[in-house]
Design an enzyme around this catalytic site. Structure first.
Site, mmCIF file in Angstrom:
data_model
loop_
_atom_site.group_PDB
_atom_site.id
_atom_site.type_symbol
_atom_site.label_atom_id
_atom_site.label_comp_id
_atom_site.label_asym_id
_atom_site.label_seq_id
_atom_site.Cartn_x
_atom_site.Cartn_y
_atom_site.Cartn_z
ATOM 1 N N GLU A 227 0.877 -1.173 0.000
ATOM 2 C CA GLU A 227 0.000 0.000 0.000
ATOM 3 C C GLU A 227 0.911 1.219 0.000
ATOM 4 O OE1 GLU A 227 -3.006 -0.319 -0.483
ATOM 5 O OE2 GLU A 227 -3.693 -2.208 0.357
ATOM 6 N N CYS A 261 -2.401 8.962 2.475
ATOM 7 C CA CYS A 261 -2.214 8.461 1.109
ATOM 8 C C CYS A 261 -3.425 8.765 0.247
ATOM 9 C CB CYS A 261 -1.960 6.951 1.132
ATOM 10 S SG CYS A 261 -0.430 6.476 1.947
#
Length: 467
Positions: A227, A261
């Site tokens: 990720e 993010c």
């Protein structure tokens, strides 16, 4: 690697922690392996009892846990409390659903065949600082309920948060080695990935870190989940409700002081006149943010996590300016102790500007105005990242169609990119691969074992039974 708490709102070094020794690291891996041998044989209800207790203790001590986040990475106190609640919800989600997720699946076209879901062993996680509990919960929740055990190398600037999360398992009565926090250095991380007792590797972090860890895991033929970064677009179509969309754009960019993010890092507005009005409204909202102590509920602009992160952002802003971008708000350091960057908006960013393809991790927004929906989609996809994105419109059918053309792992219509236990989280392109959360996250580190049973006396495959 220096594991230390530095208060980003003051710059003060609060506490330092020693790295784990090689001898203690070996003991920790051996303990984890021993724990797996017992844990994966425990009934799912027994595992759920431990995890439910972990979630309960997290809620019971919510204020204490929230304060660690505010102290170590400067998270606004209200957002810190929200992260604690979300982390507990993730753990509970898997504790209540694991039994159904682990149920053997029959194959209708293959009578006598079933697919079982089995654990594989120790899962090693390398986790970041920006959501110190949430990142851990989305690994520990599913993997421990699967029957795996977990070892975590957390970010070096949130050691007290890391220890506090590990303490939850001790207090909940978890066996030794079930969940292990490691203050490991880079060389030790590499050796852990090489260790045959480690069966899977997951990382949330930068592209660079992801490439290094994924390459090493691949060399060892180990499953990995990555990720990585994101540069999410937030598309504002011509018919989007003006004020509500502005509110969502502000939240989408500034949640966690923009250190997420899946933050809405690129605002893309369709229509020149509307774009000018939206910029003024967004500028007013960003400009009204108030820097201060993140513990103070009146503070709306917290510090970034570290001095290094602050200087990195300021350098990116300056590079953008030199590349022709216009700084219409902010652009500098806040004049106060700590690591504060002004809420900043950049416009007129050309494709050859150095920040066009970079991730801005903090209170800095890129703002674009285009003439058409088609241009908005093209611009949204003109990035090496593909984590999340959002589309705002009064026409839900149109929103769904536009969302279907965004190159990312997640797209939200009329809501900034967000996370919840039941929503699969992950991206494509340079944002990584694999999924966390939901049933998809539950299945990333499983042995999907096929068992096929044929009647007694069945001939070998392919033998002509017609004589």
């Amino acid at each position: 690697m220096a594991y230390q708490t530095i208060n980003p709102s003051t710059g003060e070094v609060v506490k330092r922690f020693a790295e784990i020794s090689d001898a203690d690291l070996e003991v920790a891996v051996a303990d984890a392996q021993a724990a797996f041998e017992t844990w994966h044989r425990q009934p799912v209800k027994h595992r759920a009892k431990i995890l439910t207790a972990v979630a309960a203790k997290l809620r019971e001590n919510s204020e204490e846990y929230a304060r660690y986040l505010t102290l170590e990475m400067g998270k606004l106190i209200a957002e810190a409390r929200g992260e604690v609640a979300l982390s507990a919800a993730i753990i509970d989600y898997y504790a209540t659903r694991a039994e159904a997720y682990l149920r053997p699946q029959s194959l209708p076209e293959a009578p006598g065949a079933i697919v079982e879901a089995l654990p594989i062993g120790i899962i090693f996680g390398v986790e970041p600082w920006n959501f110190p509990y949430y990142q851990l919960a989305r690994v520990a929740g599913p993997q421990l309920m699967v029957g795996n055990v977990v070892m975590i190398k957390h970010a070096s600037n949130v050691p007290q948060s890391a220890l506090a999360f590990a303490r939850l398992f001790e207090e909940a009565g978890a066996p030794k080695g079930l969940y292990t926090n490691l203050f490991a250095n880079f060389e030790q991380v590499g050796r852990l990935i090489d260790d045959p007792r480690i069966r899977g590797v997951t990382l949330t972090g930068s592209e660079r870190a992801g490439a290094i860890v994924a390459e090493r895991a691949g060399r060892n033929l180990k499953k990995s989940v990555m990720e990585l970064g994101g540069s999410d677009p937030l598309i504002v179509l011509e018919d989007a409700p003006f004020e509500a969309t502005l509110d969502n754009a502000l939240w989408g960019r500034m949640n966690n002081t923009g250190q997420s993010c899946v933050a809405a890092k690129r605002i893309i507005v369709v229509g020149r006149e509307r774009g000018a009005a939206f910029l003024e409204g967004f500028k007013a909202r960003m400009g009204a943010l108030k820097p201060g102590d993140p513990v103070d509920p009146n503070t709306t602009l917290g510090p970034v996590c570290s001095e290094q992160a602050m200087h990195r952002l300021l350098e990116q802003i300056e590079a953008a300016r030199k590349g022709g971008a216009e700084v219409v708000l902010g652009g500098g350091r806040v004049k106060r102790p700590g690591f504060y960057v002004e809420a900043t908006i950049l416009t007129n960013i050309s494709r050859d500007n150095p920040i066009f393809r970079q991730e801005l991790f903090g209170p800095v927004s890129s703002f674009y105005v285009v003439d058409s929906e088609e241009e908005a989609i093209t611009l949204a996809n003109a990035t090496p990242y593909g984590l999340g994105g959002s589309v705002f419109t009064a026409d839900l059918r149109r929103g769904r169609q536009v969302a279907g053309r965004i190159e990312s792992g997640m797209v939200f219509v009329n809501h900034p990119t967000w996370t919840a236990p039941e929503l699969p989280f992950g991206g494509i392109k340079n944002s990584g691969y694999g999924r966390e959360l939901s049933e998809l996250g539950f299945g990333e580190f499983l042995n999907r074992r096929l068992i096929s049973i044929s009647p007694v006396g069945s001939p070998p495959p392919g033998v002509n039974q017609g004589g």
